[in-house]
Scaffold this motif. Structure first.
Motif, PDB file in Angstrom:
ATOM      1  N   LYS A  38       2.956  -2.969   8.057  1.00 17.92           N
ATOM      2  CA  LYS A  38       2.883  -2.661   9.486  1.00 17.92           C
ATOM      3  C   LYS A  38       3.661  -3.676  10.323  1.00 17.92           C
ATOM      4  O   LYS A  38       4.364  -3.314  11.272  1.00 17.92           O
ATOM      5  CB  LYS A  38       1.433  -2.605   9.956  1.00 17.92           C
ATOM      6  CG  LYS A  38       1.311  -2.190  11.421  1.00 17.92           C
ATOM      7  CD  LYS A  38      -0.122  -2.118  11.895  1.00 17.92           C
ATOM      8  CE  LYS A  38      -0.186  -1.618  13.341  1.00 17.92           C
ATOM      9  NZ  LYS A  38       0.632  -2.438  14.270  1.00 17.92           N
ATOM     10  N   LYS A  96       0.838  -1.186   0.000  1.00 16.68           N
ATOM     11  CA  LYS A  96       0.000   0.000   0.000  1.00 16.68           C
ATOM     12  C   LYS A  96       0.880   1.245   0.000  1.00 16.68           C
ATOM     13  O   LYS A  96       2.013   1.212   0.479  1.00 16.68           O
ATOM     14  CB  LYS A  96      -0.898   0.009   1.240  1.00 16.68           C
ATOM     15  CG  LYS A  96      -1.870  -1.159   1.309  1.00 16.68           C
ATOM     16  CD  LYS A  96      -2.678  -1.124   2.600  1.00 16.68           C
ATOM     17  CE  LYS A  96      -3.645  -2.297   2.684  1.00 16.68           C
ATOM     18  NZ  LYS A  96      -4.396  -2.299   3.973  1.00 16.68           N
ATOM     19  N   GLN A 152      -0.269  -4.862  -0.039  1.00 16.17           N
ATOM     20  CA  GLN A 152      -0.087  -5.375   1.312  1.00 16.17           C
ATOM     21  C   GLN A 152       0.388  -4.292   2.276  1.00 16.17           C
ATOM     22  O   GLN A 152       0.991  -3.296   1.873  1.00 16.17           O
ATOM     23  CB  GLN A 152       0.940  -6.517   1.278  1.00 16.17           C
ATOM     24  CG  GLN A 152       0.544  -7.624   0.309  1.00 16.17           C
ATOM     25  CD  GLN A 152       1.680  -8.621   0.083  1.00 16.17           C
ATOM     26  OE1 GLN A 152       1.769  -9.633   0.767  1.00 16.17           O
ATOM     27  NE2 GLN A 152       2.547  -8.327  -0.883  1.00 16.17           N
ATOM     28  N   SER A 153       0.142  -4.532   3.551  1.00 15.40           N
ATOM     29  CA  SER A 153       0.592  -3.624   4.597  1.00 15.40           C
ATOM     30  C   SER A 153       1.991  -4.017   5.059  1.00 15.40           C
ATOM     31  O   SER A 153       2.325  -5.210   5.125  1.00 15.40           O
ATOM     32  CB  SER A 153      -0.370  -3.682   5.788  1.00 15.40           C
ATOM     33  OG  SER A 153       0.158  -2.953   6.886  1.00 15.40           O
ATOM     34  N   ASP A 175       0.917   3.826   1.804  1.00 16.24           N
ATOM     35  CA  ASP A 175       0.689   4.549   3.059  1.00 16.24           C
ATOM     36  C   ASP A 175       1.980   5.010   3.714  1.00 16.24           C
ATOM     37  O   ASP A 175       1.937   5.667   4.757  1.00 16.24           O
ATOM     38  CB  ASP A 175      -0.064   3.644   4.045  1.00 16.24           C
ATOM     39  CG  ASP A 175      -1.461   3.277   3.564  1.00 16.24           C
ATOM     40  OD1 ASP A 175      -1.961   3.963   2.651  1.00 16.24           O
ATOM     41  OD2 ASP A 175      -2.048   2.315   4.094  1.00 16.24           O
TER      42      ASP A 175
END
Length: 349
Positions: A297, A186, A294-295, A188
């Motif tokens: 995190k 992603k 995909q993240s 982000d």
């Protein structure tokens, strides 16, 4: 030197091709001409455009063949065909450039006409050139190791780790001795975040196989191990794109593979002559890479865990400005503590 210039219809766009018979790969003779390279790129244009769409791309050009001058071109010439689109990127220095933006197969054909052997895309898509959509893992064999070592680390260490993290990686040959694995992510996070995520992933691979893997930026510390070049996730660092030819005597190709194919692969089997048939004969292993970004995190959580262990950032390449939290950029054998402050800057100089 070759036939007269010709116009080639590339999915409805006319692309001019000159010097079709000019030899680019001398070892291959008539099978290593500019025309063969041009035709190769047309044969893989569909999957290549899908992976490069809207990406800024730099060109590794050899207008006189691989034994001639190499031009690493970051900017599209002011005079270029109307069908060639560009995208503005910002380098670590703060300077900008209008790079080639791939939107159509004609962009790849034009690059081949310009003598480009390899296309080097950024890990971003225009117009948002500040937030990567790819995390890239570069398994780089050091002296005394080779492709088999890199593929073993990829298949037996990296892949199980990705599985544990719920992440999907897409492997390819580098076209040389290395292995590349891409994760679609992603948008982000910025370059600093994604690079740190890549460092955390690399460190965990190193912990699981310390005799086979290193994350040391300093060559004197690497030994006969596979170096995971974490800095390939920094701004302005580019990889050979999937399906790009490489500057090798036999015109190898950076070829997307399945994990099973990677286990037994020989990188010399994938060339501009063999890859079109290979690609046509099986499903595209990267076909669904864009399906679900995909993240990272979990990887950033690993960054925090490493920091709690006292493991902070790692050095950037020497051309980059000094980054916050970065350790000194001096090889360990030349490090004398009294000569450096806590921020890694020289003192008394």
């Amino acid at each position: 030197m070759g036939k007269a210039a010709e116009e080639v219809d590339v999915d409805g766009t006319k692309v001019r091709l000159t010097n079709r018979d000019k030899v680019y790969f001398p070892k291959l003779g008539k099978d290593g001409t500019k025309g063969k390279l041009f035709d190769y790129y047309l044969s893989v244009a569909e999957p290549m455009v899908a992976l490069l769409r809207d990406r800024p791309v730099h060109l590794q050009r050899f207008p006189d063949g691989i034994d001639g001058e190499e031009i690493y071109q970051k900017r599209v010439p002011q005079k270029h065909p109307d069908y060639v689109e560009t995208c503005t990127v910002t380098f670590p220095s703060g300077r900008t450039a209008d790079a080639l933006k791939v939107t159509h197969a004609s962009a790849i054909a034009w690059a081949a006409q310009m003598g480009s052997i390899t296309l080097h895309p950024w890990q971003v898509r225009c117009p948002d050139t500040e937030h990567p959509d790819e995390l890239r893992i570069d398994l780089d064999p050091q002296p005394g190791t080779g492709f088999a070592d890199a593929s073993s680390v990829a298949v037996d260490v990296l892949k199980p780790l990705l599985d544990e993290l719920g992440l999907i990686g897409y492997p390819k040959t580098s076209g040389g001795r290395g292995v590349h694995v891409f994760l679609r992510i992603k948008t982000d996070w910025d370059f600093i975040d994604v690079r740190r995520a890549g460092i955390a992933l690399a460190r965990e691979v190193e912990r699981r196989a310390p005799d086979a893997v290193t994350t040391s930026w300093w060559k004197e510390e690497r030994g006969k191990r596979i170096f995971i070049d974490y800095n390939q996730n920094a701004r302005d660092r580019t990889f050979a794109s999937p399906y790009s030819a490489r500057k090798t005597p036999i015109a190898t190709v950076s070829t997307p593979l399945t994990w099973d194919e990677l286990r037994t692969a020989d990188p010399d089997d994938y060339t501009i002559s063999s890859v079109p048939e290979f690609v046509a004969g099986r499903p595209d292993p990267w076909a669904d890479i864009d399906r679900k970004p995909q993240s990272v995190k979990k990887l950033l959580d690993m960054v925090k865990a490493d920091e709690e262990r006292g493991l902070g950032d790692l050095p950037y390449p020497p051309s980059y400005p000094k980054m916050p939290g970065e350790p000194p950029r001096v090889q360990p054998s030349k490090m004398v503590a009294a000569n450096w402050d806590e921020d890694g800057n020289p003192v008394n100089s």
